[in-house]
Write a protein that holds these residues in place. Structure first.
Motif: not given
Length: 349
Positions: A271-272, A226, A2, A249, A144, A4
């Motif tokens: 994703i963001d 993903e 994750n 981030e 990952e 931010n």
């Protein structure tokens, strides 16, 4: 993982624009440089931004799809070009030396073992991906691992003082992955996405398209970003994805290169979307799909020089322009400082 990622601070935008407008020049007369200065000021939340230890990380990996004939070059060119990077003989080395940019060469998954005494950063996930013609390029675990290693490498250079970063890549057949990512994530017709890559003639381009169309037809996975990345991506693309997300981030300025790098950014933006606030698009690649990539990302590239080399070369060539934007903001005199009479009528130049 994750991340931010906050939007950049646009509250300072008006103050930055006011500072620019009071410089000894007609309003708007520095064009794109003014937009860049505002963007970087917003990213760093300051009226006096700085560019510290500019770095380009070049990620290299092999692709199993290369063995299915989508590239005119053999797979071993990947490791041979990495050796060229190590020896300082590639275009990215030349432009980076010229412009004072640090280079980091990362083995994300090359089908070769490099001498441990070289400067290559060993982040190898595997000796290349599997062909995605009839199955996934990588496992979920490998995805990952690659994502985390990219993020960790970006975090390391940031802790060492870097606040502006670009990404390059090397991997025979990686334009094929980028084309499929644009097709599936950007909803662009596959024919528009597939280009000549390292130099296909018309017959080779046709074969490349047919192979990729078959691979897409054979995909039975879901529409999650993903899942698509793990099936069609490369280890270098996933590491760049992780590094980009981490850079945003950390509120770093991100210099976006050409088609392959933009495919990682396209995925990152799904994703963001906030991460686009931290991106400067350095150039428009001559690879066919990049214009559609830029349109989808609503991007305005700084340069259009007909380049399509990759390696991060667009970012390296554009860096002095980005530097100029920061320097004029910090060093150029205002009308008051210089004792120059300002216009009483503000007109767009």
């Amino acid at each position: 993982m994750n991340f931010n990622i906050n939007k950049s601070n646009t509250e300072i935008r008006e103050q930055l624009q006011h500072k620019i407008d009071l410089k000894t020049k007609p309003i708007g007369s520095l064009g794109v440089l003014e937009k860049l200065a505002v963007k970087i000021g917003c990213i760093q939340n300051t009226l006096t931004p700085e560019l510290k230890q500019p770095t380009i990380m070049v990620f290299a990996a092999d692709h199993g799809i290369a063995l299915d004939g989508v590239s005119p070059y053999p797979q071993e060119v990947t490791w041979q070009m990495v050796a060229n990077f190590i020896n300082g003989g590639a275009a990215i080395n030349v432009f980076s030396r010229q412009n004072g940019i640090d280079i980091k060469i990362v083995d994300a998954g090359v089908n070769y073992d490099f001498d441990k005494n070289t400067d290559v950063i060993n982040a190898k996930v595997d000796y290349g991906t599997k062909s995605y013609l009839n199955g996934a390029a990588m496992t979920a675990d490998q995805f990952e691992i690659a994502l985390k290693r990219g993020a960790d490498l970006c975090d390391k250079v940031h802790r060492e003082g870097c606040n502006i970063i670009g990404f390059g890549e090397m991997g025979i057949a990686n334009t094929s992955s980028a084309a499929i990512l644009l097709h599936l994530l950007g909803n662009v017709d596959l024919k528009e996405c597939v280009g000549r890559g390292t130099g296909w003639d018309d017959e080779g381009l046709k074969k490349k398209y047919e192979t990729l169309a078959t691979a897409v037809l054979n995909y039975k996975g879901d529409n999650k970003v993903e899942s698509i990345l793990a099936h069609f991506g490369g280890f270098e693309i996933i590491m760049i994805l992780g590094a980009m997300l981490k850079a945003a981030e950390l509120k770093m300025v991100i210099m976006v290169d050409g088609f392959i790098i933009s495919s990682a950014l396209l995925a990152a933006s799904k994703i963001d979307p906030n991460m686009l606030d931290y991106c400067i698009f350095t150039h428009k690649s001559n690879e066919n799909g990049h214009q559609f990539m830029l349109k989808h990302l609503n991007a305005e590239p700084i340069l259009d020089l007909g380049m399509r080399l990759g390696e991060g070369t667009g970012a390296a060539v554009a860096y002095p322009i980005i530097e100029s934007a920061v320097n004029f903001l910090n060093q150029m005199a205002s009308f008051e400082d210089a004792g120059v009479s300002n216009s009483d009528k503000i007109v767009e130049a």
